[in-house]
Design a protein around this motif. Structure first.
Motif, PDB file in Angstrom:
ATOM      1  N   VAL A  69      -0.822  24.133  13.862  1.00 38.92           N
ATOM      2  CA  VAL A  69      -1.894  24.464  12.617  1.00 38.92           C
ATOM      3  C   VAL A  69      -1.270  24.775  11.255  1.00 38.92           C
ATOM      4  CG1 VAL A  69      -3.879  26.113  12.219  1.00 38.92           C
ATOM      5  CG2 VAL A  69      -3.582  25.253  14.615  1.00 38.92           C
ATOM      6  N   ASP A  70      -0.395  25.473  11.225  1.00 34.39           N
ATOM      7  CA  ASP A  70       0.322  25.806   9.942  1.00 34.39           C
ATOM      8  C   ASP A  70       0.934  24.640   9.133  1.00 34.39           C
ATOM      9  OD1 ASP A  70       0.963  28.259   8.162  1.00 34.39           O
ATOM     10  OD2 ASP A  70       2.971  27.223   8.621  1.00 34.39           O
ATOM     11  N   GLU A  71       1.521  23.631  10.085  1.00 35.81           N
ATOM     12  CA  GLU A  71       2.005  22.461   9.596  1.00 35.81           C
ATOM     13  C   GLU A  71       0.847  21.475   8.601  1.00 35.81           C
ATOM     14  OE1 GLU A  71       4.526  20.475  12.357  1.00 35.81           O
ATOM     15  OE2 GLU A  71       5.896  21.951  12.419  1.00 35.81           O
ATOM     16  N   LEU A  72      -0.016  21.458   9.677  1.00 40.55           N
ATOM     17  CA  LEU A  72      -1.453  20.783   8.958  1.00 40.55           C
ATOM     18  C   LEU A  72      -1.743  21.477   7.789  1.00 40.55           C
ATOM     19  CD1 LEU A  72      -3.393  20.088  12.235  1.00 40.55           C
ATOM     20  CD2 LEU A  72      -1.836  18.490  10.971  1.00 40.55           C
ATOM     21  N   TYR A  73      -1.941  22.655   7.808  1.00 42.15           N
ATOM     22  CA  TYR A  73      -2.257  23.516   6.711  1.00 42.15           C
ATOM     23  C   TYR A  73      -1.476  23.234   5.447  1.00 42.15           C
ATOM     24  CZ  TYR A  73      -3.684  27.534   3.725  1.00 42.15           C
ATOM     25  OH  TYR A  73      -4.151  28.229   2.503  1.00 42.15           O
ATOM     26  N   ASP A  74      -0.089  23.205   5.630  1.00 37.73           N
ATOM     27  CA  ASP A  74       0.911  23.076   4.640  1.00 37.73           C
ATOM     28  C   ASP A  74       0.760  21.920   4.122  1.00 37.73           C
ATOM     29  OD1 ASP A  74       1.507  25.886   4.814  1.00 37.73           O
ATOM     30  OD2 ASP A  74       3.361  25.172   6.109  1.00 37.73           O
ATOM     31  N   LYS A  75       0.574  20.878   4.581  1.00 39.77           N
ATOM     32  CA  LYS A  75       0.504  19.491   4.540  1.00 39.77           C
ATOM     33  C   LYS A  75      -0.745  18.972   3.713  1.00 39.77           C
ATOM     34  CE  LYS A  75       1.750  14.856   6.216  1.00 39.77           C
ATOM     35  NZ  LYS A  75       2.441  13.786   6.766  1.00 39.77           N
ATOM     36  N   TYR A  76      -1.664  19.473   4.042  1.00 38.89           N
ATOM     37  CA  TYR A  76      -3.140  18.882   3.860  1.00 38.89           C
ATOM     38  C   TYR A  76      -4.095  19.789   2.878  1.00 38.89           C
ATOM     39  CZ  TYR A  76      -1.968  15.045   6.896  1.00 38.89           C
ATOM     40  OH  TYR A  76      -1.587  14.122   7.500  1.00 38.89           O
ATOM     41  N   GLN A  77      -3.534  21.059   2.565  1.00 42.59           N
ATOM     42  CA  GLN A  77      -4.370  21.908   1.756  1.00 42.59           C
ATOM     43  C   GLN A  77      -4.863  21.514   0.608  1.00 42.59           C
ATOM     44  OE1 GLN A  77      -2.873  25.684   0.470  1.00 42.59           O
ATOM     45  NE2 GLN A  77      -0.735  25.229   1.236  1.00 42.59           N
ATOM     46  N   GLU A  78      -3.845  20.700  -0.276  1.00 42.33           N
ATOM     47  CA  GLU A  78      -4.109  20.486  -1.723  1.00 42.33           C
ATOM     48  C   GLU A  78      -4.911  19.180  -1.337  1.00 42.33           C
ATOM     49  OE1 GLU A  78      -0.415  19.742  -3.502  1.00 42.33           O
ATOM     50  OE2 GLU A  78      -0.005  21.743  -3.506  1.00 42.33           O
ATOM     51  N   LYS A  79      -4.982  18.473   0.019  1.00 47.19           N
ATOM     52  CA  LYS A  79      -5.921  17.354  -0.256  1.00 47.19           C
ATOM     53  C   LYS A  79      -7.293  17.641   0.451  1.00 47.19           C
ATOM     54  CE  LYS A  79      -1.873  14.447   0.624  1.00 47.19           C
ATOM     55  NZ  LYS A  79      -1.238  13.422   1.768  1.00 47.19           N
ATOM     56  N   GLY A  80      -7.671  19.114   0.675  1.00 45.83           N
ATOM     57  CA  GLY A  80      -8.922  19.418   0.779  1.00 45.83           C
ATOM     58  C   GLY A  80      -8.835  20.018   2.372  1.00 45.83           C
ATOM     59  N   LEU A  81      -7.955  20.299   3.009  1.00 49.89           N
ATOM     60  CA  LEU A  81      -8.073  21.139   4.447  1.00 49.89           C
ATOM     61  C   LEU A  81      -8.058  22.590   4.154  1.00 49.89           C
ATOM     62  CD1 LEU A  81      -7.948  20.977   7.506  1.00 49.89           C
ATOM     63  CD2 LEU A  81      -5.442  21.082   7.388  1.00 49.89           C
ATOM     64  N   ARG A  82      -8.840  23.350   4.798  1.00 49.88           N
ATOM     65  CA  ARG A  82      -9.177  24.543   4.854  1.00 49.88           C
ATOM     66  C   ARG A  82      -8.808  25.229   6.185  1.00 49.88           C
ATOM     67  NH1 ARG A  82      -8.452  23.105   0.372  1.00 49.88           N
ATOM     68  NH2 ARG A  82      -9.547  23.553  -1.565  1.00 49.88           N
ATOM     69  N   VAL A  83      -7.904  26.021   6.245  1.00 53.36           N
ATOM     70  CA  VAL A  83      -7.545  26.713   7.814  1.00 53.36           C
ATOM     71  C   VAL A  83      -7.979  28.146   7.677  1.00 53.36           C
ATOM     72  CG1 VAL A  83      -5.936  27.220   9.521  1.00 53.36           C
ATOM     73  CG2 VAL A  83      -6.019  24.885   8.510  1.00 53.36           C
ATOM     74  N   ILE A  84      -8.705  28.512   8.508  1.00 52.83           N
ATOM     75  CA  ILE A  84      -9.119  29.925   8.571  1.00 52.83           C
ATOM     76  C   ILE A  84      -8.681  30.380  10.242  1.00 52.83           C
ATOM     77  CG2 ILE A  84     -10.769  31.907   8.751  1.00 52.83           C
ATOM     78  CD1 ILE A  84     -12.282  30.173   6.555  1.00 52.83           C
ATOM     79  N   GLY A  85      -7.888  31.204  10.510  1.00 56.53           N
ATOM     80  CA  GLY A  85      -7.473  31.639  11.557  1.00 56.53           C
ATOM     81  C   GLY A  85      -8.335  33.139  12.271  1.00 56.53           C
ATOM     82  N   VAL A  86      -9.126  32.965  13.161  1.00 54.77           N
ATOM     83  CA  VAL A  86     -10.055  33.985  13.481  1.00 54.77           C
ATOM     84  C   VAL A  86      -9.587  34.573  14.920  1.00 54.77           C
ATOM     85  CG1 VAL A  86     -12.384  34.671  13.902  1.00 54.77           C
ATOM     86  CG2 VAL A  86     -12.083  32.637  12.169  1.00 54.77           C
ATOM     87  N   ASN A  87      -9.127  35.810  14.757  1.00 57.91           N
ATOM     88  CA  ASN A  87      -8.871  36.473  15.809  1.00 57.91           C
ATOM     89  C   ASN A  87      -9.778  37.226  16.557  1.00 57.91           C
ATOM     90  OD1 ASN A  87      -7.955  39.261  16.881  1.00 57.91           O
ATOM     91  ND2 ASN A  87      -6.313  38.078  17.182  1.00 57.91           N
ATOM     92  N   VAL A  88      -9.994  36.551  17.682  1.00 59.08           N
ATOM     93  CA  VAL A  88     -11.052  36.990  18.559  1.00 59.08           C
ATOM     94  C   VAL A  88     -10.798  37.804  20.043  1.00 59.08           C
ATOM     95  CG1 VAL A  88     -12.468  34.932  17.576  1.00 59.08           C
ATOM     96  CG2 VAL A  88     -11.246  34.721  19.901  1.00 59.08           C
ATOM     97  N   TRP A  89     -11.860  38.127  20.699  1.00 59.54           N
ATOM     98  CA  TRP A  89     -11.759  38.762  21.938  1.00 59.54           C
ATOM     99  C   TRP A  89     -10.544  39.884  22.189  1.00 59.54           C
ATOM    100  CZ3 TRP A  89     -12.248  33.390  24.500  1.00 59.54           C
ATOM    101  CH2 TRP A  89     -13.552  33.061  24.547  1.00 59.54           C
ATOM    102  N   GLU A  90     -10.210  40.361  20.984  1.00 59.50           N
ATOM    103  CA  GLU A  90      -9.071  41.383  20.841  1.00 59.50           C
ATOM    104  C   GLU A  90      -9.479  42.811  20.230  1.00 59.50           C
ATOM    105  OE1 GLU A  90      -4.422  41.111  20.382  1.00 59.50           O
ATOM    106  OE2 GLU A  90      -5.589  39.698  19.437  1.00 59.50           O
ATOM    107  N   ASP A  91      -8.880  43.707  20.532  1.00 51.52           N
ATOM    108  CA  ASP A  91      -9.587  44.928  19.545  1.00 51.52           C
ATOM    109  C   ASP A  91      -7.970  45.477  19.381  1.00 51.52           C
ATOM    110  OD1 ASP A  91     -12.151  45.135  19.888  1.00 51.52           O
ATOM    111  OD2 ASP A  91     -12.204  46.319  21.945  1.00 51.52           O
ATOM    112  N   GLY A  92      -7.960  46.248  18.127  1.00 47.87           N
ATOM    113  CA  GLY A  92      -6.582  46.736  17.585  1.00 47.87           C
ATOM    114  C   GLY A  92      -6.149  45.777  16.225  1.00 47.87           C
ATOM    115  N   LYS A  93      -6.765  46.155  15.140  1.00 49.18           N
ATOM    116  CA  LYS A  93      -6.602  45.340  14.337  1.00 49.18           C
ATOM    117  C   LYS A  93      -5.016  45.382  13.514  1.00 49.18           C
ATOM    118  CE  LYS A  93      -7.862  44.786   9.092  1.00 49.18           C
ATOM    119  NZ  LYS A  93      -8.540  45.310   7.959  1.00 49.18           N
ATOM    120  N   ASP A  94      -4.338  46.676  14.110  1.00 45.88           N
ATOM    121  CA  ASP A  94      -3.088  46.888  13.591  1.00 45.88           C
ATOM    122  C   ASP A  94      -2.264  45.845  14.128  1.00 45.88           C
ATOM    123  OD1 ASP A  94      -4.056  49.186  12.279  1.00 45.88           O
ATOM    124  OD2 ASP A  94      -3.445  50.597  13.470  1.00 45.88           O
TER     125      ASP A  94
END
Length: 376
Positions: A69-94
């Motif tokens: 996912v990070d490779e895709l983001y690095d390669k295509y963010q300037e071409k219009g790709l936006r990636v958001i990692g959403v941490n789910v089903w987990e407690d403990g922000k730290d």
């Protein structure tokens, strides 16, 4: 994802928050999350492709997908790709913050924390009937284009989605067809397993034929073929299929599975047993694990090869005391008792071995009594 290597789920429409392809979804829920890095979009940028990648620190397949996912983001963010990692089903922000910080540039896209039962779960996951992660929502111009496993987002897929028009339509159709095929393969595989449990060889044969038609390159086919041939008691066919496993990525799992099966199956011809034991012995010498050596010893003993069995049992003990065994926390005592029994010309039962293993586990402390605070 139960954690399994990533189940794929199609979106389902529900009142208020529909998630099927073509449904419009505002980014409002993202603004209600806690952001570990980056900030929430206040609106979907026209023409941009958003990948909302759902993950958790406890999810092995999620962690395995992050570099992709990070490779895709690095390669295509300037071409219009936006990636958001959403941490789910987990407690403990730290722990999520620590994980993201440790990943550094290996997880350079924005990341949000939601916690169990949070708004993202309510407005996105549940309406889409998401039951496994990693799972990615793909949004463009405010509409959900599709949901899929992040590893299915190849560079050609991203390029097609960014291009729009016919290229986007083609990509979406290809993914839809791939998902349909995976569902059919899953149904055929389940049918095979159910038939196998019932020892219904006719149903196993039919399901196996379906699988071969649907996915002739499926790496599981050789293993299923051997299961089928063993169920049919076609020992010559099973032996020939076993010999063809060399180089197959599923060979180790298949040989182990067959070895386990014949250790519990009566009336297996000695010639087939010898072929399986020979293949299994070669595997064990390469991979080496106490449980594998112990199983090998049982199989060798069943052929009357008692000296070889005692040697394998001794290797099981040696492995538990090796660096790997100590690191894995595998106790020596059960395997020492197994080896001692063989030296006395006795083969312990599976139940006896299970008891020894259970007795060797550290005793857990009893939980403290729960104190319920009184009102007032």
């Amino acid at each position: 994802m139960k954690i399994t290597y990533a189940s794929l789920f199609l979106a389902a429409a529900l009142p208020a928050f529909a998630q099927k392809a073509g449904d419009t979804m505002p980014p409002d829920a993202l603004g209600k999350l806690e952001w570990v890095q980056g900030t929430a979009p206040t609106a979907w940028e026209p023409g941009k492709v958003y990948v909302l990648e759902c993950w958790a620190t406890w999810c092995g397949p999620c962690i395995a997908a992050i570099p992709h996912v990070d490779e895709l983001y690095d390669k295509y963010q300037e071409k219009g790709l936006r990636v958001i990692g959403v941490n789910v089903w987990e407690d403990g922000k730290d722990k999520v913050e620590a994980f993201v910080k440790n990943k550094g540039e290996g997880m350079s896209y924005p990341v949000a924390y939601t916690g169990k039962g949070g708004v993202f779960e309510t407005e996105w996951l549940k309406p889409a009937d998401v039951r496994g992660i990693p799972h990615a929502f793909i949004v463009k111009d405010g509409k959900v284009l599709l949901t899929t496993h992040p590893m299915q987002l190849t560079e050609p897929v991203i390029e097609g989605l960014l291009a729009g028009g016919d290229a986007e339509a083609k990509v979406l159709e290809e993914i839809k067809e791939a998902q349909r095929k995976r569902e059919e393969v899953g149904k055929a595989n389940q049918a095979f397993r159910q038939a196998s449990m019932k020892k219904d060889t006719a149903a196993m044969d039919a399901a196996f034929s379906d699988l071969k038609k649907l996915d002739p390159a499926n790496t599981m086919l050789p293993a299923l073929e051997i299961d089928l041939l063993v169920a049919k008691a076609d020992w010559a066919g099973a032996e020939a299929a076993l010999a063809k496993l060399d180089g197959n990525p599923m060979a180790a799992m298949t040989v182990t599975s067959v070895a386990q099966a014949i250790s519990k199956t009566p009336d297996v011809p000695e010639s087939f047993k010898k072929s399986v034991i020979s293949s299994f012995a070669t595997l064990v010498e390469k991979t080496g694990h106490a449980m594998q050596y112990q199983m090998l010893a049982k199989l060798q003993w069943s052929l009357g090869e008692k000296d070889a069995a005692k040697t394998s049992a001794a290797k099981a003990v040696e492995w538990t005391k090796s660096e790997k065994g100590v690191k894995a926390g595998i106790p020596s005592a059960p395997f020492e008792k197994f080896a001692e029994a063989l030296d006395k010309d006795e083969l312990p039962s599976d139940e006896q071995m299970t008891t020894w293993l259970r007795e060797s586990l550290p005793k857990q402390a009893k939980p403290a009594a729960k104190i319920t605070p009184k009102e007032g």
